[in-house]
Write a protein that holds these residues in place. Structure first.
Motif, PDB file in Angstrom:
ATOM      1  N   ARG A  10       8.125  15.043   4.366  1.00  0.00           N
ATOM      2  CA  ARG A  10       6.764  14.698   4.779  1.00  0.00           C
ATOM      3  C   ARG A  10       6.789  13.940   6.103  1.00  0.00           C
ATOM      4  O   ARG A  10       6.196  12.867   6.232  1.00  0.00           O
ATOM      5  CB  ARG A  10       6.049  13.895   3.697  1.00  0.00           C
TER       6      ARG A  10
ATOM      7  N   VAL B  99      11.739   5.896   2.698  1.00  0.00           N
ATOM      8  CA  VAL B  99      10.806   4.928   3.285  1.00  0.00           C
ATOM      9  C   VAL B  99      11.463   3.548   3.455  1.00  0.00           C
ATOM     10  O   VAL B  99      11.201   2.849   4.423  1.00  0.00           O
ATOM     11  CB  VAL B  99       9.527   4.804   2.436  1.00  0.00           C
ATOM     12  N   ARG B 100      12.354   3.206   2.543  1.00  0.00           N
ATOM     13  CA  ARG B 100      13.015   1.917   2.684  1.00  0.00           C
ATOM     14  C   ARG B 100      13.838   1.877   3.972  1.00  0.00           C
ATOM     15  O   ARG B 100      13.820   0.883   4.688  1.00  0.00           O
ATOM     16  CB  ARG B 100      13.904   1.615   1.485  1.00  0.00           C
TER      17      ARG B 100
ATOM     18  N   SER C 275      16.310   7.559  -3.754  1.00  0.00           N
ATOM     19  CA  SER C 275      16.259   6.132  -3.488  1.00  0.00           C
ATOM     20  C   SER C 275      15.337   5.836  -2.301  1.00  0.00           C
ATOM     21  O   SER C 275      15.382   6.519  -1.291  1.00  0.00           O
ATOM     22  CB  SER C 275      17.679   5.669  -3.186  1.00  0.00           C
ATOM     23  N   GLY C 276      14.489   4.843  -2.478  1.00  0.00           N
ATOM     24  CA  GLY C 276      13.631   4.420  -1.373  1.00  0.00           C
ATOM     25  C   GLY C 276      12.377   5.249  -1.170  1.00  0.00           C
ATOM     26  O   GLY C 276      11.685   5.094  -0.166  1.00  0.00           O
ATOM     27  N   THR C 277      12.043   6.121  -2.122  1.00  0.00           N
ATOM     28  CA  THR C 277      10.852   6.949  -1.955  1.00  0.00           C
ATOM     29  C   THR C 277       9.585   6.283  -2.478  1.00  0.00           C
ATOM     30  O   THR C 277       8.493   6.829  -2.332  1.00  0.00           O
ATOM     31  CB  THR C 277      11.002   8.310  -2.663  1.00  0.00           C
ATOM     32  N   GLY C 278       9.722   5.124  -3.110  1.00  0.00           N
ATOM     33  CA  GLY C 278       8.527   4.409  -3.539  1.00  0.00           C
ATOM     34  C   GLY C 278       8.266   4.430  -5.039  1.00  0.00           C
ATOM     35  O   GLY C 278       7.141   4.213  -5.479  1.00  0.00           O
ATOM     36  N   LYS C 279       9.303   4.636  -5.838  1.00  0.00           N
ATOM     37  CA  LYS C 279       9.112   4.733  -7.283  1.00  0.00           C
ATOM     38  C   LYS C 279       8.542   3.446  -7.872  1.00  0.00           C
ATOM     39  O   LYS C 279       7.661   3.466  -8.724  1.00  0.00           O
ATOM     40  CB  LYS C 279      10.435   5.097  -7.979  1.00  0.00           C
ATOM     41  N   GLU C 280       9.081   2.327  -7.392  1.00  0.00           N
ATOM     42  CA  GLU C 280       8.613   1.052  -7.929  1.00  0.00           C
ATOM     43  C   GLU C 280       7.156   0.794  -7.525  1.00  0.00           C
ATOM     44  O   GLU C 280       6.333   0.353  -8.331  1.00  0.00           O
ATOM     45  CB  GLU C 280       9.530  -0.049  -7.397  1.00  0.00           C
ATOM     46  N   LEU C 281       6.861   1.101  -6.300  1.00  0.00           N
ATOM     47  CA  LEU C 281       5.496   0.924  -5.796  1.00  0.00           C
ATOM     48  C   LEU C 281       4.521   1.779  -6.604  1.00  0.00           C
ATOM     49  O   LEU C 281       3.451   1.327  -7.004  1.00  0.00           O
ATOM     50  CB  LEU C 281       5.490   1.351  -4.325  1.00  0.00           C
TER      51      LEU C 281
ATOM     52  N   ALA D   9       0.822  -1.195   0.000  1.00  0.00           N
ATOM     53  CA  ALA D   9       0.000   0.000   0.000  1.00  0.00           C
ATOM     54  C   ALA D   9       0.858   1.246   0.000  1.00  0.00           C
ATOM     55  O   ALA D   9       1.967   1.246   0.508  1.00  0.00           O
ATOM     56  CB  ALA D   9      -0.895  -0.001   1.227  1.00  0.00           C
TER      57      ALA D   9
ATOM     58  N   ILE E 137       1.210   4.581   1.641  1.00  0.00           N
ATOM     59  CA  ILE E 137       0.759   5.165   2.891  1.00  0.00           C
ATOM     60  C   ILE E 137       1.224   6.605   2.952  1.00  0.00           C
ATOM     61  O   ILE E 137       2.369   6.899   2.574  1.00  0.00           O
ATOM     62  CB  ILE E 137       1.365   4.390   4.086  1.00  0.00           C
TER      63      ILE E 137
HETATM   64  N1  ATP Z   1       4.341   5.619   0.495  1.00  0.00           N
HETATM   65  C1  ATP Z   1       4.728   4.390   0.860  1.00  0.00           C
HETATM   66  N2  ATP Z   1       3.935   3.640   1.650  1.00  0.00           N
HETATM   67  C2  ATP Z   1       4.311   2.415   2.028  1.00  0.00           C
HETATM   68  N3  ATP Z   1       5.458   1.825   1.671  1.00  0.00           N
HETATM   69  C3  ATP Z   1       6.286   2.506   0.885  1.00  0.00           C
HETATM   70  C4  ATP Z   1       5.977   3.820   0.426  1.00  0.00           C
HETATM   71  N4  ATP Z   1       6.989   4.249  -0.332  1.00  0.00           N
HETATM   72  C5  ATP Z   1       7.897   3.260  -0.365  1.00  0.00           C
HETATM   73  N5  ATP Z   1       7.492   2.202   0.359  1.00  0.00           N
HETATM   74  C6  ATP Z   1       8.245   0.958   0.601  1.00  0.00           C
HETATM   75  O1  ATP Z   1       9.607   1.308   0.691  1.00  0.00           O
HETATM   76  C7  ATP Z   1      10.430   0.397  -0.012  1.00  0.00           C
HETATM   77  C8  ATP Z   1      11.167   1.079  -1.142  1.00  0.00           C
HETATM   78  O2  ATP Z   1      10.249   1.479  -2.152  1.00  0.00           O
HETATM   79  P1  ATP Z   1      10.597   1.355  -3.704  1.00  0.00           P
HETATM   80  O3  ATP Z   1      11.366   0.124  -3.982  1.00  0.00           O
HETATM   81  O4  ATP Z   1       9.351   1.572  -4.469  1.00  0.00           O
HETATM   82  O5  ATP Z   1      11.561   2.621  -3.829  1.00  0.00           O
HETATM   83  P2  ATP Z   1      12.377   3.172  -5.074  1.00  0.00           P
HETATM   84  O6  ATP Z   1      12.063   4.623  -5.137  1.00  0.00           O
HETATM   85  O7  ATP Z   1      12.104   2.360  -6.285  1.00  0.00           O
HETATM   86  O8  ATP Z   1      13.870   3.006  -4.565  1.00  0.00           O
HETATM   87  P3  ATP Z   1      15.246   2.839  -5.440  1.00  0.00           P
HETATM   88  O9  ATP Z   1      15.514   4.158  -6.086  1.00  0.00           O
HETATM   89  O10 ATP Z   1      16.249   2.535  -4.393  1.00  0.00           O
HETATM   90  O11 ATP Z   1      15.006   1.743  -6.398  1.00  0.00           O
HETATM   91  C9  ATP Z   1       9.503  -0.702  -0.501  1.00  0.00           C
HETATM   92  O12 ATP Z   1       9.486  -1.731   0.444  1.00  0.00           O
HETATM   93  C10 ATP Z   1       8.155  -0.016  -0.563  1.00  0.00           C
HETATM   94  O13 ATP Z   1       7.121  -0.938  -0.416  1.00  0.00           O
END
Ligand code: ATP
Ligand code: MG
Length: 482
Positions: free
Chosen positions: A315, A358-359, A171-177, A140, A142
């Motif tokens: 945030r 977030v990661r 990195s880790g801000t949720g781009k993949e999600l 989700a 969040i």
């Molecule tokens: N808004 C959010 N709510 C809940 N979980 C989140 C959120 N954003 C990121 N996450 C979680 O944080 C982790 C990192 O997210 P994600 O892999 O999408 O980041 P990324 O931006 O693709 O990072 P990278 O640049 O390192 O590849 C994942 O486990 C993801 O589920």
């Protein structure tokens, strides 16, 4: 752990798969014919099917088509021997995840299985947008902050269009999600979704992986191969870490965006494809354009629809919500009680700068939970979870005493208390310095850095990930560890 169905009439092969995949922690079901395989899928859809093309009775292609009918998102890997590759190619064009040639090498098979499972997760497990932490059962997004509300609105606006979308954020801000959310809310949600990580694939392979090739296109091209882009026909493809894509391939992506055509290597004939592109990057693309590492025309093309994901430090009001969500989720996964958080524990979390976003938060909470004894997590628990190897070592360093600085550093690290992983910690620290120095010298260029160090690019990238290094003009830890 995933459930995998093996369909093959060769009992020995079924057995060796069974063994191999069990040790990887998967649960395995087997079927000796296409019909039996279909029964298994009907009874309970697995996460992945690995299937021979040549089967007694109903053949592989028919079986594949029937499975697709039952579960359109089921990833299927086709096994093929020489002589049946055409059928396997046919199957990939019809949407099979990929095919492997018998006899196969175990590492290659395991890698492919990992990718297929990930693809399955991408297409099947839904991302709830703007979920309430307590209700979120699956993945989700969040966050209630104004900046995240803007992100949700943007997802809603762009998802149902066919526009190319660029997702930017640290990195880790949720781009993949977010890319998954865009796909799942798009008109192509029932079609394939493939992810290509432009950094994880060596430069030389990336092109053939994306575009495929004709038999004889280069030494070793013993049969035709359909590329990922063609495989994603009518679907969506995520070009992850596009900021790291080699310039020569960028030109071909631009052509795909403009003309909706690709050419397999060694073919000379363009083939029309209908794919929606989502691109993601944490790189400073503007700097890359200025340095000539990223094509300006592609940059402008991608820029039109951009989603910016805010870093966590912008945030902080979402931290309590995220914390609730992760603690509940991990406690459930670990079959333990959610201990909750004290006020000063939460204060510690909100005052951290979260370079890994977030990661990093999710890793820290997982850590804290593992060591918790049931009492609400307080400031010290959070501190301990946040204290990564770097801070532990920073206490031991810098080596200022006379003599061999390295030896002094080791000496001090050994005197410092509370590290039951000393050897690995020290080795990692040294490795981190080496890689960081190489990246600094090469301005973050991974190809050059790998060359400088005399290691392969994938090895370098694996290290960068392991050490949680952030690649940019300056290099620093981002604290991530997953
Ligand atoms: N808004 C959010 N709510 C809940 N979980 C989140 C959120 N954003 C990121 N996450 C979680 O944080 C982790 C990192 O997210 P994600 O892999 O999408 O980041 P990324 O931006 O693709 O990072 P990278 O640049 O390192 O590849 C994942 O486990 C993801 O589920
Ligand atoms: Mg990512």
């Amino acid at each position: 752990m995933a459930s995998i169905l093996i369909v093959d009439d060769d009992a020995q092969l079924r057995q060796s798969f069974d063994k191999l995949l069990m040790t990887e922690g998967h649960s395995i079901r087997v079927a000796a014919s296409g019909e039996a395989g279909l029964e298994e899928v009907k009874a309970e859809s697995p996460d992945l099917v690995i299937m021979d093309v040549r089967l007694p009775g109903m053949n592989g292609l028919e079986t594949f088509a029937a499975m697709r009918g039952m579960d359109p998102h089921l990833p299927v890997i086709i096994m093929t021997a020489y002589g049946t590759t055409e059928t396997a190619i046919e199957a990939t064009k019809l949407g099979a995840f990929d095919y492997i040639l018998k006899p196969f090498e175990i590492p290659a098979v395991l890698k492919l299985i990992g990718e297929a499972l990930k693809a399955g997760r991408f297409t099947r497990s839904r991302v709830e947008v703007d979920a309430r932490p307590e209700s979120a059962s699956s993945d989700a997004l969040i966050g209630r902050s104004q900046v995240m509300q803007e992100v949700y609105k943007a997802i809603g606006r762009v998802a149902p269009t066919d526009a190319t979308v660029m997702i930017r954020g640290e990195s880790g801000t949720g781009k993949e999600l977010v890319s998954r959310a865009v796909y799942q809310h798009s008109l192509r949600a029932e079609q394939p979704f493939l992810v290509i990580n432009c950094v994880a694939i060596p430069e030389t392979l990336l092109e053939s992986e994306l575009f495929g090739y004709e038999k004889g296109a280069f030494t070793g091209a013993s049969s035709r191969r359909v590329g990922k882009i063609e495989q994603a026909h009518r679907g969506t493809i995520l070009l992850d870490e596009i900021g790291d894509m080699p310039v020569s391939i960028q030109a071909k992506i631009l052509r795909l965006l403009q003309e909706k055509k690709i050419e397999r290597l060694g073919s000379g004939h363009p083939v029309p494809v209908d794919v929606r592109i989502i691109a993601a990057t944490n790189r400073d693309l503007e700097a890359a354009v200025a340095d000539g590492r990223f094509r300006e025309d592609l940059y402008y093309r991608l820029k039109v629809v951009t989603l910016h994901l805010p870093p966590l430090r912008e945030r902080v009001e979402d931290i309590p919500l995220l914390t609730d969500y992760f603690l509940a989720r991990f406690a459930r996964d670990m079959d333990s009680e959610n201990p909750g958080l004290t006020t000063d524990g939460l204060a510690r979390l909100t005052s951290h700068s979260w370079p890994g976003n977030v990661r990093e938060l999710s890793n820290a909470l997982k850590n804290a939970l593992i060591f918790s004894r049931g009492a609400p997590l307080n400031r010290d628990d959070v501190d301990r979870a946040l204290e990564s190897r770097e801070s532990a070592l920073r206490r031991a360093a810098p080596p200022t005493i006379k003599g061999d600085p390295l030896q002094n550093w080791v000496h001090q690290a050994m005197n410092a208390q509370g590290n039951d992983n000393l050897f690995d910690t020290l080795m990692d620290e040294i490795g981190t310095r080496i890689i960081a120095e190489a990246l600094t010298r090469t301005g973050g260029n991974r190809t050059q850095a790998a060359k400088l160090l005399g290691i392969s690019r994938p090895t370098l990238i694996a290290r960068i990930e392991k050490y949680g290094l952030k690649v940019g003009t300056s290099v620093s830890h981002n604290g991530s560890s997953d």
